[in-house]
Design a protein around this motif. Structure first.
Motif, short mmCIF file in Angstrom:
data_model
loop_
_atom_site.label_atom_id
_atom_site.label_comp_id
_atom_site.label_asym_id
_atom_site.label_seq_id
_atom_site.Cartn_x
_atom_site.Cartn_y
_atom_site.Cartn_z
N VAL A 19 0.84 -1.20 0.00
CA VAL A 19 0.00 0.00 0.00
C VAL A 19 0.88 1.25 0.00
O VAL A 19 1.76 1.39 0.84
N ILE A 20 0.64 2.12 -0.95
CA ILE A 20 1.37 3.39 -1.04
C ILE A 20 0.47 4.50 -0.53
O ILE A 20 -0.66 4.65 -0.98
N ASP A 21 0.97 5.28 0.42
CA ASP A 21 0.21 6.43 0.93
C ASP A 21 0.42 7.64 0.03
O ASP A 21 1.55 8.00 -0.30
N ILE A 22 -0.67 8.26 -0.38
CA ILE A 22 -0.63 9.52 -1.13
C ILE A 22 -1.49 10.52 -0.39
O ILE A 22 -2.62 10.22 -0.03
N PRO A 23 -0.96 11.73 -0.11
CA PRO A 23 -1.73 12.70 0.66
C PRO A 23 -2.99 13.15 -0.07
O PRO A 23 -3.01 13.24 -1.30
N ALA A 24 -4.02 13.40 0.70
CA ALA A 24 -5.30 13.88 0.18
C ALA A 24 -6.03 14.56 1.32
O ALA A 24 -5.65 14.41 2.49
N PRO A 25 -7.07 15.34 1.03
CA PRO A 25 -7.82 16.01 2.10
C PRO A 25 -8.29 15.03 3.16
O PRO A 25 -8.91 14.00 2.85
N GLY A 26 -7.95 15.29 4.41
CA GLY A 26 -8.36 14.43 5.51
C GLY A 26 -7.48 13.22 5.74
O GLY A 26 -7.71 12.44 6.65
N ARG A 27 -6.45 13.03 4.89
CA ARG A 27 -5.55 11.90 5.06
C ARG A 27 -4.12 12.38 4.94
O ARG A 27 -3.82 13.34 4.24
N LYS A 28 -3.23 11.71 5.62
CA LYS A 28 -1.83 12.07 5.54
C LYS A 28 -1.00 10.82 5.27
O LYS A 28 -1.45 9.68 5.48
N VAL A 29 0.19 11.02 4.81
CA VAL A 29 1.09 9.90 4.52
C VAL A 29 1.58 9.31 5.84
O VAL A 29 2.12 10.01 6.69
N GLU A 30 1.37 8.01 6.01
CA GLU A 30 1.76 7.34 7.24
C GLU A 30 3.22 6.88 7.21
O GLU A 30 3.90 6.87 8.23
N LYS A 31 3.69 6.49 6.02
CA LYS A 31 5.04 5.94 5.93
C LYS A 31 5.74 6.47 4.67
O LYS A 31 5.13 6.61 3.62
N ILE A 32 7.01 6.78 4.82
CA ILE A 32 7.87 7.16 3.70
C ILE A 32 8.96 6.10 3.57
O ILE A 32 9.60 5.72 4.55
N TYR A 33 9.17 5.63 2.37
CA TYR A 33 10.18 4.60 2.14
C TYR A 33 11.32 5.19 1.32
O TYR A 33 11.10 5.72 0.22
N LEU A 34 12.53 5.10 1.83
CA LEU A 34 13.69 5.64 1.12
C LEU A 34 14.84 4.65 1.15
O LEU A 34 15.05 3.95 2.14
N SER A 35 15.54 4.60 0.07
CA SER A 35 16.77 3.82 -0.03
C SER A 35 17.60 4.49 -1.12
O SER A 35 17.11 5.37 -1.84
N LEU A 36 18.82 4.08 -1.26
CA LEU A 36 19.68 4.65 -2.30
C LEU A 36 19.07 4.42 -3.68
O LEU A 36 19.09 5.31 -4.54
N SER A 37 18.52 3.24 -3.89
CA SER A 37 17.91 2.93 -5.19
C SER A 37 16.71 3.82 -5.48
O SER A 37 16.54 4.32 -6.60
N ILE A 38 15.86 4.03 -4.46
CA ILE A 38 14.69 4.88 -4.65
C ILE A 38 15.11 6.31 -4.93
O ILE A 38 14.53 7.00 -5.77
N ILE A 39 16.14 6.79 -4.23
CA ILE A 39 16.64 8.15 -4.46
C ILE A 39 17.15 8.29 -5.90
O ILE A 39 16.92 9.31 -6.56
N LYS A 40 17.80 7.25 -6.41
CA LYS A 40 18.27 7.28 -7.80
C LYS A 40 17.09 7.36 -8.77
O LYS A 40 17.12 8.11 -9.75
N TYR A 41 16.04 6.58 -8.48
CA TYR A 41 14.84 6.64 -9.31
C TYR A 41 14.22 8.04 -9.24
O TYR A 41 13.75 8.58 -10.25
N MET A 42 14.20 8.63 -8.04
CA MET A 42 13.64 9.97 -7.88
C MET A 42 14.40 11.00 -8.70
O MET A 42 13.80 11.86 -9.35
N LEU A 43 15.73 10.91 -8.69
CA LEU A 43 16.55 11.84 -9.47
C LEU A 43 16.23 11.71 -10.96
O LEU A 43 16.17 12.72 -11.68
N ALA A 44 16.02 10.49 -11.40
CA ALA A 44 15.66 10.27 -12.80
C ALA A 44 14.32 10.93 -13.13
O ALA A 44 14.15 11.54 -14.19
N GLU A 45 13.35 10.83 -12.20
CA GLU A 45 12.04 11.44 -12.43
C GLU A 45 12.13 12.97 -12.41
O GLU A 45 11.42 13.65 -13.16
N ILE A 46 12.99 13.50 -11.56
CA ILE A 46 13.19 14.95 -11.52
C ILE A 46 13.76 15.43 -12.85
O ILE A 46 13.33 16.44 -13.41
#
Length: 202
Positions: A19-46
């Motif tokens: 389950v991936i948390d995405i913020p929306a009205p009345g809800r907040k993100v419960e968990k954030i997942y980070l690793s070196l691999s995810i950061i690399k993917y994020m840089l690619a998306e940026i």
């Protein structure tokens, strides 16, 4: 999204799901997942200018699931993530409630991107086509919550009187709804003797 996840769990009880948390009205993100691999993917998306959803797009690409499915069928971030990952991953949305997106501008309506849409019926398909939404496949299957309600509350034979009336409650219309006044009037002007259960969706 975690919204109404309990309605989807029966479909995936024998499968591995995340389950991936995405913020929306009345809800907040419960968990954030980070690793070196995810950061690399994020840089690619940026670098691909997917700034507003770089984390969630990166997370989906990192997990590389067979299917991404949501019950929040009108979430703009879902449209963006589905578009970013459309070449390699299947995406689907289940219609949560009646949709009237007539208030959207042509540009905003065209941002609706749903590869596979399990919707209530032909009215939804006609409406989305009319406003220019990008939906690849429509699967007209009715309301999932109505299905659960029918299973839970199957009436016994002759349990209801012939003229019983039930008014289905709904969310308050947004301020930019072109027929907000008429919708509110229809909810308030209930004939005497009828039972009105409130405006907000249960």
């Amino acid at each position: 999204d975690r919204f109404k996840i309990e309605l989807l769990k029966p479909f995936f009880k024998d499968k591995g799901y995340f389950v991936i948390d995405i913020p929306a009205p009345g809800r907040k993100v419960e968990k954030i997942y980070l690793s070196l691999s995810i950061i690399k993917y994020m840089l690619a998306e940026i670098l691909n200018k997917n700034l507003s959803v770089c984390y969630w797009t990166a997370l989906v690409k990192f997990i590389n699931p067979q299917l991404v499915i949501t019950f929040t069928d009108n979430h703009p971030d879902f449209y963006k993530i589905a578009k970013n990952c459309k070449n390699n991953i299947n995406f689907a949305a289940i219609q949560n409630a009646y949709r009237d997106e007539s208030y959207l501008s042509k540009n905003d309506a065209e941002k609706i991107f749903i590869p596979n849409y399990f919707c209530f019926g032909q009215q939804t398909e006609d409406h989305y086509k009319k406003i220019g939404a990008k939906v690849k496949n429509y699967y007209k299957c009715g309301s999932l919550r109505q299905h659960y309600a029918d299973q839970e509350n199957k009436p016994k034979q002759n349990e209801f009187k012939e003229f019983d009336i039930c008014l289905i409650s709904e969310n308050l219309p947004p301020d930019n709804d072109p027929v907000k006044k008429e919708r509110l009037e229809s909810l308030v002007e209930v004939p005497s003797g009828w039972c009105y259960w409130g405006v907000r969706e249960l």
